[in-house]
Structures are given as structure tokens and as C-alpha cells.
Design an enzyme around this catalytic site. Structure first.
Site, mmCIF file in Angstrom:
data_model
loop_
_atom_site.group_PDB
_atom_site.id
_atom_site.type_symbol
_atom_site.label_atom_id
_atom_site.label_comp_id
_atom_site.label_asym_id
_atom_site.label_seq_id
_atom_site.Cartn_x
_atom_site.Cartn_y
_atom_site.Cartn_z
ATOM 1 N N SER B 13 -47.892 -7.079 -11.760
ATOM 2 C CA SER B 13 -47.446 -7.272 -13.134
ATOM 3 C C SER B 13 -46.332 -8.302 -13.165
ATOM 4 O O SER B 13 -45.767 -8.673 -12.154
ATOM 5 C CB SER B 13 -47.012 -5.950 -13.747
ATOM 6 O OG SER B 13 -45.942 -5.425 -13.007
ATOM 7 N N CYS B 14 -46.059 -8.739 -14.367
ATOM 8 C CA CYS B 14 -45.085 -9.772 -14.651
ATOM 9 C C CYS B 14 -43.762 -9.446 -13.968
ATOM 10 O O CYS B 14 -43.328 -8.299 -14.090
ATOM 11 C CB CYS B 14 -44.906 -9.823 -16.162
ATOM 12 S SG CYS B 14 -43.924 -11.177 -16.703
ATOM 13 N N PRO B 15 -43.062 -10.324 -13.293
ATOM 14 C CA PRO B 15 -43.307 -11.771 -13.204
ATOM 15 C C PRO B 15 -44.123 -12.207 -11.979
ATOM 16 O O PRO B 15 -44.261 -13.404 -11.761
ATOM 17 C CB PRO B 15 -41.873 -12.309 -13.056
ATOM 18 C CG PRO B 15 -41.176 -11.258 -12.243
ATOM 19 C CD PRO B 15 -41.806 -9.946 -12.649
#
Lengths: 374, 75
Positions: B13-15
Site C-alpha cells: 500500500s501507499c507509499p
């Protein structure tokens, strides 16, 4: 050391505090929707432009107390750590990101009812949605419930209330209603205006003029008032002869838009009649409690949103367009963009589609956009 | 398409998808094409915006069975 800050604490700062926000989402998301408030200052630098270092942004930040914000949390933590390494004191990251901010509900007491009950507004500050809880003698009714029903359940538990009625003033297009799910869970009655419910896939109780709903043993009547315009079924409610729950027909700074169900032209005259005739014939002392706010400046010092109906007839420009053609133009032309995923949200509220929880959160992202002006 | 390298960021998941994409891109030469696979929805907007701001070109992206695929040419 970086520290988490909760959506609840952000709400406190938005209502009466100060905060400097570094928003690291991409530029279009930031321009579309961000944390706002009287004491809130914010700048935008996407996290992916800071991967090589945060030197460039340092000169634009205060030396202490910066809140880093992103969509879900991950990127804000990474950037917060980089800022802390550069020596900024008290770097926070928003726990759960903008998703959590969009979902936080702030309960604000609006006032007492004549026979001992009271009325609360639950302000979803991040999205601009307002819902209501009326309580009297151990019973409660919830109006225009948000999807996140835990806030009302917790409140009911703390105050020993039995939730008897879940009411939607209309079929919402900007958020997924929690009315039906909480009614099922608590064995409450779910009320919806029948004209908005023609395509729904579940059973409900028809919210119609003349059907009073009594909460508690004391007589706190909720009188529905048929006021089409935003949707064909839109129904306002008068609680305890004091409060006018105006749904998405009348807001403090604006009026409801008639286009979200695709019928703008057809509903213009209904909207005008609701506002200029039906509302105009009501007591001007009624306190208007809408289902949305548009600007953060509408919040009072406790975080509540309300106004006297008489004051709105003087100050709200949407109530002061004498010419009918001009009114038609104002409510059908140059409207703001529609709420995110509004068609899917309507279908979800009709029970036609059943998105997962994650999909529902995703659909609700962004501001409410139910008024004719932002 | 002449893909020089494929990067799998599925499940991240982000980042992380962008952090890894940037690292991989740093090792490539101008004109090389990197294929990125991701499952994080946010990657769609972020990878296009990142490509623009860092001078690369996002040639194409599509979704296949819940996996987002991107082809980015180094600028």
C-alpha cells in the site's frame, strides 16, 4: 519521534483551534477537497515529490507542530518521519488519513425540547454532512444517519436510549445512509418518503404528511412536511414546534440542487414552491437544521450548524430570487461538480447494489456537493 | 511493447508502490520501459501524477482481474 493525531482531535482544532497541515496527497485530490477551518493553514506537496528529501518544503513549514496528512496514512507517516529527522518539533500524522477524517462525526447539542428531551446534531465535518438524534424519555430517533452508525450506537448506549426510529428525509446521493442497517440491528422502524422509494428493494415505513412520529412518552412530535425539489420525495420535519429539519432543501448559505436524480428541469418549480411558499408560511422563529453545510464558516463555536428561518429569508440569496426565470437559471446552470459516485450511492441506498465496506468508503470520498453553490 | 523490467508491487500500500517504482526507474536508462503491477487503487492517480512531475511518460495503464498495470517510459 512522530505522533499520531486522531480525526477527533483534528475536529477540535477545526472548530476552535489552530493547526498547520502539510497535505501530501496529489494536487488534484488536494484541490478537490481538504481539511479547512478558521485556524487551519495548509500547503500541498505530493509525497512522491519528496522521496529524495524534504529540504525544499522546510522553508514553508513552521519550526514546530506540523500535521502531515494523506489519503490513508502510509505516506504521511513516511513524510512525517523525514520532517522529524530534519529537526521539526512535534510532527504528527493523521491516523487513518483523509478517509478517517471523512468519517468522523462530532456530536453537538443543539437544544432542549419542551418536555425534557433534547436534540443533537452529529456533524460529519470532513464531508459536510449533518445528521440528528432526537431523544426523549429513553427513546431516540435518528434522522439522515451517516453510514458509520457506531457514533449513534455509542451515544445511545451512554445515555441509555433505545433507538426506535431511523428516518431519511430523502434518498441521499452524496453518502450511503446508515438508516436501514441500524434499523435492522436495533429493531427500529426505517422511514423513507415513498416517492423517493419507488425503486427500493426493501420494506420501509412511508414518511408522509400527517403521520406524526412520537418519541418517548412525552409528546415530541416529528411532523413530516412534503417539500419536493432536491428529490421528488424530499420531506422536511418539524420537531417539537421549534426545529425545522430541512434535509437538502434549504441550507444556511445556499439551497438544494435539483439535478442529482437527473430531473433538474422537472423539479425546479417544486423546489421553488417548497422554499418560497411552504417554508415561507412556517413560523420564522423555527431553527433551521439542514442535512449539510457548504463552508466551514457556517460552523458556530461549538461546531454546530443552524440558523433562524427568518434570518435565512433575509440573508440566504437562494431565498431571495424574485424572478422565476432567474431562479430556474440559478438552480440548473453552472452547478458545482456532482458528488463523487453519486449514481452508485443512490443505487446503494435503494438496495440495488451491495458494495463492500471498502468500496463504500471509496464511493463517499470528497465533499457532499448537494447545494447549488459551493 | 519492449518492456525492460517488470516490477511487482501487488499487496503493497501507499507509499510503497511509488517508492519502489522510483528506485527501479533510477536504475534504468532514458527511453526504457518499466512495467509496474499494483493492487493499491491510489496508485492509479499517484503514478500518473508522479510520472508527469518527474518527467517520465505513462504510456498506458489498465486493470486486469483487480491488478493495475502501468507502462512507464523513462524520460
Amino acid at each position: 519521534m512522530i505522533k499520531p493525531i486522531s480525526a477527533k482531535e483534528i475536529a477540535e482544532r477545526v472548530v476552535e483551534g489552530k493547526m498547520f497541515v502539510l497535505d501530501v496527497r496529489n494536487e488534484s485530490d488536494f484541490n478537490d477537497w481538504k481539511i479547512e477551518g478558521k485556524g487551519i493553514e495548509s500547503i500541498n506537496r505530493p509525497y512522491f515529490d519528496l522521496l529524495d528529501g524534504v529540504e525544499e518544503v522546510l522553508e514553508h513549514l513552521p519550526k514546530e507542530e506540523v500535521v502531515v496528512v494523506c489519503a490513508k496514512e502510509g505516506s504521511s507517516k513516511m513524510v512525517a518521519e523525514m520532517l522529524a529527522e530534519e529537526g521539526i518539533q512535534d510532527v504528527y500524522y493523521l491516523e487513518g488519513g483523509m478517509k478517517a477524517w471523512s468519517e468522523y462525526l462530532l456530536p453537538v447539542k443543539i437544544g432542549d425540547l419542551k418536555d425534557g428531551g433534547s436534540l443533537y446534531q452529529f456533524n460529519r465535518i470532513g464531508k459536510g454532512c449533518l445528521s440528528y438524534l432526537v431523544e426523549s424519555n429513553g427513546e431516540a430517533a435518528i434522522i439522515d444517519s451517516a453510514r458509520m452508525t457506531e457514533a449513534y450506537e455509542d451515544f445511545a448506549k451512554e445515555n441509555n436510549l433505545e433507538i426506535k426510529h431511523m428516518i431519511d428525509t430523502h434518498l441521499h446521493a452524496d453518502h450511503i445512509s446508515g438508516g436501514r442497517s441500524l434499523a435492522e440491528k436495533t429493531n427500529a422502524t426505517y422511514w423513507l418518503p415513498p416517492k423517493d422509494a419507488e425503486e427500493v428493494t426493501f420494506s420501509y415505513e412511508a414518511l408522509e404528511e400527517g403521520k406524526d412520529i412520537t418519541i418517548g412518552h412525552t409528546k415530541i412530535e416529528i411532523q413530516p412536511l412534503y417539500t419536493p425539489g432536491h428529490t421528488i420525495g424530499s420531506t422536511s420535519m418539524i420537531v417539537d414546534g421549534q426545529y425545522l429539519l430541512s434535509g437538502d432543501i434549504l441550507f444556511v448559505d445556499s439551497i438544494g440542487r435539483p439535478d442529482l436524480a437527473g430531473k433538474a428541469e422537472d423539479w425546479v418549480s417544486d423546489l421553488r414552491d417548497s422554499l418560497y411558499n411552504k417554508y415561507n408560511n412556517l413560523s420564522k422563529d423555527l431553527v433551521v437544521l439542514p442535512a449539510h453545510f457548504g463552508k466551514i464558516s457556517e460552523l458556530d463555536e461549538k461546531g454546530g450548524v443552524s440558523a433562524k428561518l427568518g434570518d435565512l429569508f433575509e440573508k440566504n440569496s437562494g431565498l431571495n430570487i424574485e424572478n422565476e426565470a432567474e431562479f430556474r437559471k440559478a438552480v440548473t446552470e453552472n452547478l458545482p461538480p456532482q458528488p463523487n459516485a453519486y449514481q452508485e450511492i443512490r443505487e446503494t441506498n435503494m438496495g440495488k447494489i451491495n458494495p463492500s465496506n471498502d468500496e463504500q468508503r471509496e464511493m463517499e470520498i470528497g465533499p457532499n456537493r448537494c447545494a447549488i453553490s459551493e | 511493447m519492449n518492456v525492460k523490467q517488470t516490477l511487482d508491487t501487488k499487496g503493497l500500500s501507499c507509499p510503497m508502490p511509488i517508492v519502489k517504482t522510483k528506485k527501479a526507474m533510477d536504475t534504468l536508462d532514458s527511453g526504457d520501459i518499466l512495467e509496474v503491477q499494483a493492487t493499491d487503487k491510489g496508485a492509479v492517480n499517484d503514478l500518473s501524477a508522479w510520472s508527469k512531475s518527474s518527467g517520465h511518460e505513462l504510456l498506458e495503464h489498465k486493470e486486469e482481474d483487480g491488478v493495475f498495470k502501468f507502462w512507464i517510459q523513462k524520460g
